[in-house]
Design a protein around this motif. Structure first.
Motif, mmCIF file in Angstrom:
data_model
loop_
_atom_site.group_PDB
_atom_site.id
_atom_site.type_symbol
_atom_site.label_atom_id
_atom_site.label_comp_id
_atom_site.label_asym_id
_atom_site.label_seq_id
_atom_site.Cartn_x
_atom_site.Cartn_y
_atom_site.Cartn_z
ATOM 1 N N GLU A 69 -3.455 63.881 32.912
ATOM 2 C CA GLU A 69 -2.290 63.324 32.207
ATOM 3 C C GLU A 69 -2.630 62.041 31.450
ATOM 4 O O GLU A 69 -1.922 61.649 30.536
ATOM 5 N N TYR A 76 6.341 59.846 34.788
ATOM 6 C CA TYR A 76 7.112 61.093 34.842
ATOM 7 C C TYR A 76 8.533 60.862 35.366
ATOM 8 O O TYR A 76 9.484 61.515 34.945
ATOM 9 N N THR A 118 5.850 61.172 28.031
ATOM 10 C CA THR A 118 6.959 60.855 28.935
ATOM 11 C C THR A 118 7.986 59.973 28.218
ATOM 12 O O THR A 118 8.678 59.173 28.855
#
Length: 538
Positions: A69, A76, A118
């Motif tokens: 990520e 998140y 995000t």
């Protein structure tokens, strides 16, 4: 008489020019928090600031840039800026950030892999690539007074990359490992938000009881490709050539030969059928080799800190957690851990004055119904108490802040805890924090958290470095309680190459980390009444 007047006029002119030039330099000085004056070094078994004041690194780990990520994973679930702010407010003065070599190397080549988007939680992150995102995080850490230790956690950006035993894997060679570190050191050498580098997370062996030395980290004076001591020393020296003010953290390995000689190509470490020729412990936790083969950084030795990892039985039930440990009192349990693990694997390093220690990872689950939970909490209490007993020579970064660590849990939780603005569905784990981490965070006598920045207080509940523990009377260079012509004369003698006994902290009148003609000019203005307070306020 005419000649005398001319000389007086000349001297007066020179003083005016000195003051004027000093003011020009001061006007161009960086803003507060950007003076690059927070570098640390080692004196004996203490880590100290540039003035020689002892500091205590009391922090936590926050992973994600080592993962696919390429971000702090709590993005998140929450507003990551709010998360950073509560971490500062809770008194964590340094964050160890895992990252991967391949990501650093890509950045060094002008390649910027994407991070997971995000922006639905974090509007400020919209459109940022991994490099921009990393720097955004650094800016926010700086803003709230948190320092950073950068940790190469794995060769590749992989959520399980830390399970690979070495610093090389696939396309990541030893040369690339070193080049990536040199690049990042050079890139951030003028930003003291990152105060140090943990060269490689948890060097260890191949999986299974049969340990193959060609696949496992060793520690000796050989030129073998798997010799972590050699690679760590060579990498540290390359880093320090471009960034001599960075702290270098070197972890241990996993096993070490009982005779100190690595002459086996393979060995069986099974507790039932093994050779019993090696001492074993946690990945990265075995620093026995320091006694036989210490890291030698030459003129940079004062930048070295050894850094083991250590955990409780819910991560792995090591032999010292069996036998008497489950039923032992807290004092007896701590003695078991010290005698069977800590002393000979790493505590001797600080006890014998070799170096301070930073326990780079410790922590564990504190809730749930696991049969080992009580022993796990007993371990946490023992480590907490041992750290506190060895304040200033034993530093630590708790594992971890993240909610994502399956075998340890985090300081962020969805279970019992306190909600905070921006946390959304995350809460602060009060049980874990209050009982295990809070007692070993650096605080002053008023209970304020002490940061590692000389200008920026640590969050809303903290103070600057020196602001809560050391009172400096600027200008009082002879520490007699007065600021007068005697101090001025002593400062002048110091600048002319004399060796008067002066308090150099009190002599830094513009807080730039140097004692020079600018401080002399500021002092002159103060005695003449042109400057009203010291240090000079910018």
């Amino acid at each position: 008489m005419k000649r005398s007047l001319s000389l007086s006029f000349l001297l007066a002119t020179l003083i005016v020019l000195l003051i004027a030039s000093s003011l020009q330099v001061l006007a161009a000085a960086p803003e507060a928090g950007e003076t690059n004056d927070d570098w640390l070094h080692v004196e004996g078994t203490n880590i100290v600031d540039q003035y020689g004041n002892k500091v205590w690194l009391t922090g936590a780990n926050w992973f994600g840039f080592n993962c696919r990520e390429r971000m702090l994973l709590d993005s998140y679930h929450s507003n990551i800026v709010a998360d950073i702010e509560i971490v500062a407010d809770k008194g964590i003065n340094v964050v160890r950030i895992p990252i991967a070599t391949d990501l650093l190397y890509a950045w060094s080549k002008g390649e910027y892999p994407a991070s997971t988007d995000t922006s639905y939680n974090n509007a400020d992150l919209a459109g940022l690539n991994s490099y921009q995102l990393f720097n955004f995080m650094l800016e926010n850490f700086k803003r709230v007074g948190i320092k950073v230790i950068l940790d190469v956690h794995s060769a590749e950006t992989d959520n399980m990359g830390h399970t690979a035993p070495l610093w090389v894997k696939g396309a990541i060679t030893e040369d690339i490992f070193k080049a990536a570190w040199v690049w990042v050191a050079n890139r951030y050498k003028n930003d003291d938000t990152i105060i140090g580098f943990d060269l490689k997370n948890e060097p260890h062996t191949n999986t299974g009881d049969l340990k193959i030395m060609a696949q496992s980290a060793i520690w000796d004076n050989s030129n073998r490709a798997t010799n972590w001591k050699r690679v760590a020393q060579e990498t540290a020296l390359k880093i320090l050539e471009v960034h001599p003010k960075a702290l270098i953290f070197v972890e241990g390995v996993e096993i070490y030969p009982k005779d100190g000689i690595w002459d086996d190509e393979q060995t069986n470490t099974s507790p039932w059928t093994g050779n019993n020729d090696y001492y074993g412990t946690w990945w990265g936790g075995n620093l026995r080799g320091v006694r036989d083969y210490p890291i030698n950084l030459g003129k940079y030795q004062s930048q070295l800190v050894y850094s083991p990892h250590d955990y409780g039985p819910m991560v792995y039930e090591q032999q010292w957690f069996r036998g008497d440990f489950p039923t032992a009192s807290d004092a007896a349990a701590k003695k078991i851990l010290y005698e069977q693990c800590w002393k000979d694997n790493w505590a001797f390093i600080m006890e014998e004055g070799i170096s301070p220690i930073l326990v780079g990872e410790w922590g564990g689950l504190t809730e749930g119904g696991d049969k080992l939970l009580d022993s796990n909490k007993k371990y946490l209490r023992a480590m907490r108490d041992y750290i506190l007993e060895n304040k200033y020579k034993l530093h630590h970064t708790f594992w971890c802040i993240n909610i994502d660590s399956a075998d340890t849990g985090g300081l962020l939780t969805r279970g019992e805890g306190t909600a905070f603005p921006g946390g959304r569905d995350l809460k602060w784990n009060d049980n874990k924090y209050d009982n295990y981490l809070l007692p070993v965070l650096w605080k002053n006598n008023q209970g304020k958290f002490i940061g590692l920045d000389h200008k920026i207080p640590l969050g809303k509940n903290g103070v600057t470095l020196g602001g809560g523990s050391v009172v400096i009377k600027y200008g009082d260079v002879n520490t007699d309680g007065n600021i007068d012509a005697i101090d001025f004369a002593l400062l002048k003698a110091y600048l002319l190459g004399g060796n008067p006994a002066i308090d150099t902290k009190a002599a830094d009148l513009n807080l730039d980390g140097a004692i020079d003609s600018i401080d002399f000019a500021v002092f002159k203005q103060y005695l003449l009444g042109a400057v009203q307070t010291l240090p000079l306020s910018r």
